[in-house]
Scaffold this active site. Structure first.
Site, mmCIF file in Angstrom:
data_model
loop_
_atom_site.group_PDB
_atom_site.id
_atom_site.type_symbol
_atom_site.label_atom_id
_atom_site.label_comp_id
_atom_site.label_asym_id
_atom_site.label_seq_id
_atom_site.Cartn_x
_atom_site.Cartn_y
_atom_site.Cartn_z
ATOM 1 N N ASN A 1 33.006 53.073 38.385
ATOM 2 C CA ASN A 1 32.858 52.296 37.029
ATOM 3 C C ASN A 1 30.620 52.568 37.240
ATOM 4 O OD1 ASN A 1 33.954 50.333 35.496
ATOM 5 N ND2 ASN A 1 35.021 50.779 37.812
ATOM 6 N N ARG B 1 23.229 31.621 51.508
ATOM 7 C CA ARG B 1 23.309 32.191 50.126
ATOM 8 C C ARG B 1 22.632 32.784 48.853
ATOM 9 N NH1 ARG B 1 28.319 34.775 50.374
ATOM 10 N NH2 ARG B 1 28.259 35.872 48.354
ATOM 11 N N MET C 1 31.250 42.451 45.625
ATOM 12 C CA MET C 1 32.307 41.362 45.902
ATOM 13 C C MET C 1 31.568 40.410 46.245
ATOM 14 S SD MET C 1 34.911 43.136 44.544
ATOM 15 C CE MET C 1 35.746 42.718 45.887
ATOM 16 N N ASN D 1 30.246 40.699 34.169
ATOM 17 C CA ASN D 1 31.125 41.593 35.488
ATOM 18 C C ASN D 1 31.942 42.339 34.112
ATOM 19 O OD1 ASN D 1 32.621 41.864 37.603
ATOM 20 N ND2 ASN D 1 33.695 40.141 37.850
ATOM 21 N N HIS E 1 36.317 42.619 35.162
ATOM 22 C CA HIS E 1 37.827 42.145 36.487
ATOM 23 C C HIS E 1 38.619 42.735 36.118
ATOM 24 C CE1 HIS E 1 39.329 39.424 39.033
ATOM 25 N NE2 HIS E 1 40.027 39.283 38.146
ATOM 26 N N GLU F 1 28.902 30.407 36.721
ATOM 27 C CA GLU F 1 29.629 29.016 38.773
ATOM 28 C C GLU F 1 30.689 29.555 38.775
ATOM 29 O OE1 GLU F 1 27.291 25.709 38.535
ATOM 30 O OE2 GLU F 1 25.919 26.446 37.063
HETATM 31 C C1 GRF Z 1 36.963 47.688 39.557
HETATM 32 O O1 GRF Z 1 38.080 48.044 39.982
HETATM 33 C C2 GRF Z 1 36.713 46.184 38.878
HETATM 34 O O2 GRF Z 1 37.177 46.107 37.933
HETATM 35 C C3 GRF Z 1 36.752 45.133 40.646
HETATM 36 O O3 GRF Z 1 36.344 46.339 41.687
HETATM 37 C C4 GRF Z 1 36.267 47.354 41.093
HETATM 38 C C5 GRF Z 1 35.122 48.504 41.149
HETATM 39 O O4 GRF Z 1 36.003 49.721 41.142
HETATM 40 N N1 GRF Z 1 35.564 44.851 40.112
HETATM 41 P P1 GRF Z 1 34.671 50.207 41.538
HETATM 42 O O5 GRF Z 1 33.960 50.568 43.030
HETATM 43 O O6 GRF Z 1 34.229 50.877 40.020
HETATM 44 O O7 GRF Z 1 35.442 52.807 41.252
#
Ligand code: GRF
Length: 201
Positions: free
Chosen positions: A13, A65, A90, A107, A109, A142
């Site tokens: 991404n 954190r 993550m 974000n 998802h 949150e």
């Molecule tokens: C993606 O599928 C995104 O939706 C999720 O983590 C993945 C990241 O993939 N949150 P990349 O590292 O961008 O290939």
């Protein structure tokens, strides 16, 4: 608009955002820093190859954190980033960070939220047996993947799919939707009213 991208993994991404936004002369969106919590994340290599500064923030170096998030915030301020993009990042943020950057964290998802939040969305999708899944781009609040939804794309799930094949098709759609949504936000075309997001042109 200056953006900071946070990534923990391979960064496909991120690569799309580099090519479609950062390196596009017609866009005024610049990735000013890529921050990772994992020093081995390939996303860092992609950033370096594009000449984008990187920062590694390790949870091990912080007592809690909130402090960990505070180091991320310091980088964001130092690079004058106005928007924070989570591209496969993550870790969850603690409430002070989310409040500081209210509706300025986006974000992506790999499911049609609110179905299948969390870290194993694609596997959970297959296990449940739904016939349609998708991609969601949302502001971060949150909760875990609970923030206001900006845009979604649906994707069929085939009987023959395994996690790899489905995630591959999900990512094709992610790479189209994510840059588009970031452009909308940067152009001021996104209005948030409580949970509802309205796109204006
Ligand atoms: C993606 O599928 C995104 O939706 C999720 O983590 C993945 C990241 O993939 N949150 P990349 O590292 O961008 O290939």
């Amino acid at each position: 608009m200056n953006i900071a991208v946070l990534a923990s993994g391979s960064g496909t991404n991120l690569q799309t955002l580099i090519e479609q936004l950062h390196e596009d002369n017609t866009s005024d969106i610049n990735i000013v820093v890529v921050i990772s919590d994992r020093k081995k994340a390939y996303a860092l290599t992609r950033a370096e190859q594009a000449g984008i500064p990187t920062q590694i923030v390790s949870a091990k170096n912080h007592i809690n954190r909130v402090e960990f998030d505070a180091e991320i915030a310091r980088h964001i301020e130092n690079y004058s980033a106005e928007l924070i993009i989570l591209a496969g990042y993550m870790k969850l943020f603690q409430p002070p960070f989310v409040r500081k950057y209210h509706n300025r964290i986006i974000n992506i998802h790999p499911s049609l939220l609110p179905a299948f939040p969390g870290a194993n969305a694609v596997a959970d999708t297959l296990e449940y047996g739904v016939k349609v899944t998708g991609v969601t781009v949302h502001y971060v609040d949150e909760g875990i993947d609970t923030g206001p939804i900006i845009a979604q794309t649906s994707i069929p799930v085939y009987d023959t799919d395994d996690e790899e094949s489905l995630h591959k098709r999900v990512q094709i759609e992610e790479h189209k939707l994510f840059p588009q949504v970031i452009k909308w936000h940067a152009q001021g075309n996104v209005i948030v009213e409580d949970r509802k997001v309205i796109l204006v042109s």
